[in-house]
Write a protein that holds these residues in place. Structure first.
Motif, short mmCIF file in Angstrom:
data_model
loop_
_atom_site.label_atom_id
_atom_site.label_comp_id
_atom_site.label_asym_id
_atom_site.label_seq_id
_atom_site.Cartn_x
_atom_site.Cartn_y
_atom_site.Cartn_z
N GLN A 212 0.40 -1.15 0.20
CA GLN A 212 -0.40 -0.27 0.14
C GLN A 212 0.59 0.92 0.58
N ILE A 213 1.67 1.10 -0.94
CA ILE A 213 2.54 2.69 -0.99
C ILE A 213 1.89 2.94 -1.76
N GLU A 214 2.03 4.62 -1.70
CA GLU A 214 1.48 5.94 -2.16
C GLU A 214 2.55 6.48 -3.03
N GLY B 196 9.61 17.24 -1.24
CA GLY B 196 10.30 16.26 -2.06
C GLY B 196 10.86 15.06 -1.20
N TYR B 197 9.24 14.62 -0.11
CA TYR B 197 9.82 13.42 0.46
C TYR B 197 8.54 13.21 1.17
N TYR B 198 8.22 11.84 1.48
CA TYR B 198 6.59 12.10 2.70
C TYR B 198 6.77 10.57 2.36
N ILE B 199 5.84 10.12 3.80
CA ILE B 199 5.97 9.09 4.30
C ILE B 199 4.74 8.04 4.16
N TYR C 241 7.18 3.32 5.42
CA TYR C 241 7.82 3.35 4.28
C TYR C 241 8.52 4.89 4.44
N LEU C 242 9.84 5.79 4.22
CA LEU C 242 9.95 6.51 3.77
C LEU C 242 9.95 6.55 2.14
#
Length: 565
Positions: free
Chosen positions: A220-222, A229-232, A240-241
């Motif tokens: 379930q990684i979007e 510039g990044y998200y969790i 996941y980073l």
């Protein structure tokens, strides 16, 4: 009494509330800073993989361009007999096989298509292990892209069954060459955190995944983009980073996905105690930081910034000498003095090198001219022996006109137009001095008439063509063409100068040495050819090349960089 309690309460609140507020702000900042630091570290790792991606793309493109200028590709530009076309195709496939075994990340197949001979061939890398239907699908998809005629000027994505592949197609005449890259074959992350692995996902600008689709659905990684510039992302405790990078080829986005561990999970009793103590001294931190930054950090950062500017080529950068610390002022003064000396020495060395190069080029130019003058004296002698006095007069006037143009060359370079005028004067002179007819054709792109080349670089090969071409005792035809070969960037744009005749051509043993540029012995080739080669190498270094071949006569192709050197 109540007044005292009230003051005490106000005093306690005044001490506790700021500490509580500071603690909350510190916790928020710490978590944000740790996330940002982790994102920067992940971005650095992702940048490494992006560099591998870019290196693979550039390597494959360079190979495709070098393959297209090969003899087999050029021959297949024209209709051939079926056997000749088959043999040329087999030679190209053998080259593909050798290159595919060089372990270029991501490269899984190379394909070419000869429109003139209706010949298409593909070679797959041995390590891909695709099923036959997938291999056929790749071949068919690339072939359909080639047949469209309108080629994309960049790498782009095509679907094959349930997978996506990155392809690049180049065209030269009626020949096409294509490379197929598999996203799953690029270098992959190998590190693990708490038993979980990192992943590399390639996607379009709108977030459509091109590989690892099953993994993204399972975890379930979007895939998205934001201002940070990044998200969790992820599900439950399995977080996941995600950091992403815009790729320079294919208009794609690279997502680097690494396991994310919570900050608080790693803090023990001692760490909590130290964290609490740190808030007691938090008021001293701005003061200490201010003085440390002013007296030590700022001068060092200024010196570092100056060094970075110098490393990028700006030798006029100087360090600031206004530090409050005497040692830093002395260091900056010494550093600036050192840079002045280095700049002076570099200028002197550059000027000395240019003087040596100019002297060498002038020597080589002077060395070529007597070769032509001796030939003219032989023609005068032959005409005088035959008592062709009128021809001697015409030859004298033509030679005088020619010498006015040639012998006065003092510049390092001349325009293509002036060089062609010298060539025409020489050919007209040859028509008067030879018993065998000499016909010629000169075609120059209008945009290249003022393009600067080395003096006598074309004329030398024309003289060589006349010298050996008239020995066949038939009408000698000489064709000269100057054209522009555009590239994607100014650095990839070249000027092609072709000198073609219908003479006996180059001997095979000489042709071997010429194309290998082996001039160890003075008798390997004529002095004119050697001098042209030496002057071009001095002027352009490795940016220019000369190719020699036989095509119903001798063929010389000079490729010179279009950008100003």
């Amino acid at each position: 009494m109540k007044r005292v309690r009230k003051r005490l309460l106000l005093t306690v609140c005044a001490m506790v509330l700021p500490l509580a507020v500071t603690l909350i702000i510190y916790n928020i900042y710490s978590m944000t800073a740790l996330n940002r630091q982790a994102a920067q570290s992940a971005a650095g790792t992702g940048y490494i993989y992006e560099q591998f991606y870019e290196k693979s793309i550039k390597t494959v493109e360079s190979y495709m361009i070098s393959e297209m200028v090969g003899n087999d590709f050029r021959r297949l530009n024209y209709p051939l007999e079926s056997l000749q076309a088959y043999l040329c195709g087999q030679n190209i496939l053998e080259n593909f096989t050798k290159y595919l075994t060089s372990d270029v990340d991501g490269l899984v197949a190379l394909e070419f298509y000869s429109e003139s001979n209706d010949l298409v061939r593909i070679k797959h890398a041995t390590g891909t292990r695709y099923v036959p239907t997938k291999q056929s699908g790749i071949c068919r998809a690339v072939y359909e892209e080639m047949k469209q005629g309108e080629l994309n000027s960049d790498w782009y994505v095509i679907p094959v069954e349930d997978d996506y592949f990155l392809i690049r197609i180049l065209k030269y005449g009626s020949m096409y060459i294509g490379a197929v890259m598999d996203f799953d074959q690029f270098m992959k992350p190998s590190s693990e955190v708490e038993g979980r692995s990192s992943y590399l996902v390639y996607a379009t600008q709108d977030g459509q995944a091109l590989n690892q689709k099953n993994l993204l659905e399972e975890k379930q990684i979007e895939l998205k983009q934001n201002s940070k510039g990044y998200y969790i992302t992820g599900k439950g405790m399995e977080r996941y980073l995600v950091v992403y990078e815009q790729l320079p080829y294919g208009d794609l986005v690279q997502y680097y996905i690494s396991p994310y561990g919570s900050f608080w999970n790693y803090m023990g009793t001692l760490q909590w105690f130290l964290l609490l103590c740190s808030f007691i001294f938090i008021l001293l931190i701005p003061i200490l930081y201010f003085y440390m930054y002013r007296f030590f950090v700022a001068p060092l950062e200024g010196l570092k910034a100056t060094m970075e500017e110098i490393a990028e080529g700006d030798l006029n950068a100087y360090a600031e000498e206004n530090s409050d610390v005497e040692e830093f002022r002395l260091m900056a003064t010494t550093f600036n003095h050192m840079m002045n000396q280095i700049q002076k020495l570099k200028i002197d060395a550059y000027e000395q090198e240019r003087r040596i190069q100019n002297a060498t080029i002038q020597y080589l130019q002077i060395q070529i001219r007597p070769h032509f003058f001796l030939n003219c004296l032989k023609n005068f002698y032959a005409l005088a022996e035959q008592k062709e006095y009128h021809s001697i007069q015409e030859l004298t006037l033509a030679l005088s006109s020619y010498l006015r143009k040639v012998i006065t060359y003092e510049e390092d370079t001349i325009s293509v137009r002036k060089e062609m005028e010298s060539v025409e004067s020489y050919l007209k002179l040859s028509q008067l001095g030879l018993s065998v007819p000499v016909n010629y054709n000169i075609a120059v792109d209008e945009k290249l008439e003022e393009f600067q080349i080395l003096p006598l670089s074309v004329l030398t090969f024309v003289e060589n063509a006349v010298k050996y071409g008239v020995q066949s005792q038939k009408t000698l035809l000489i064709s000269i063409r100057v054209s522009l070969l555009p590239g994607e960037t100014p650095e990839d744009t070249y000027v092609c100068i072709t000198i073609l005749d219908n003479g006996p051509g180059f001997p095979e043993d000489l042709l071997h040495f010429l194309n290998k540029e082996e001039f160890a012995e003075e008798k390997t080739a004529g002095i004119g050819i050697q001098n042209v080669w030496k002057r071009i190498k001095i002027r352009y270094e490795e940016k220019a090349t000369i190719l020699y071949s036989n095509s119903n006569g001798a063929c010389v192709e000079m490729y010179l960089p279009y950008e100003k050197y």
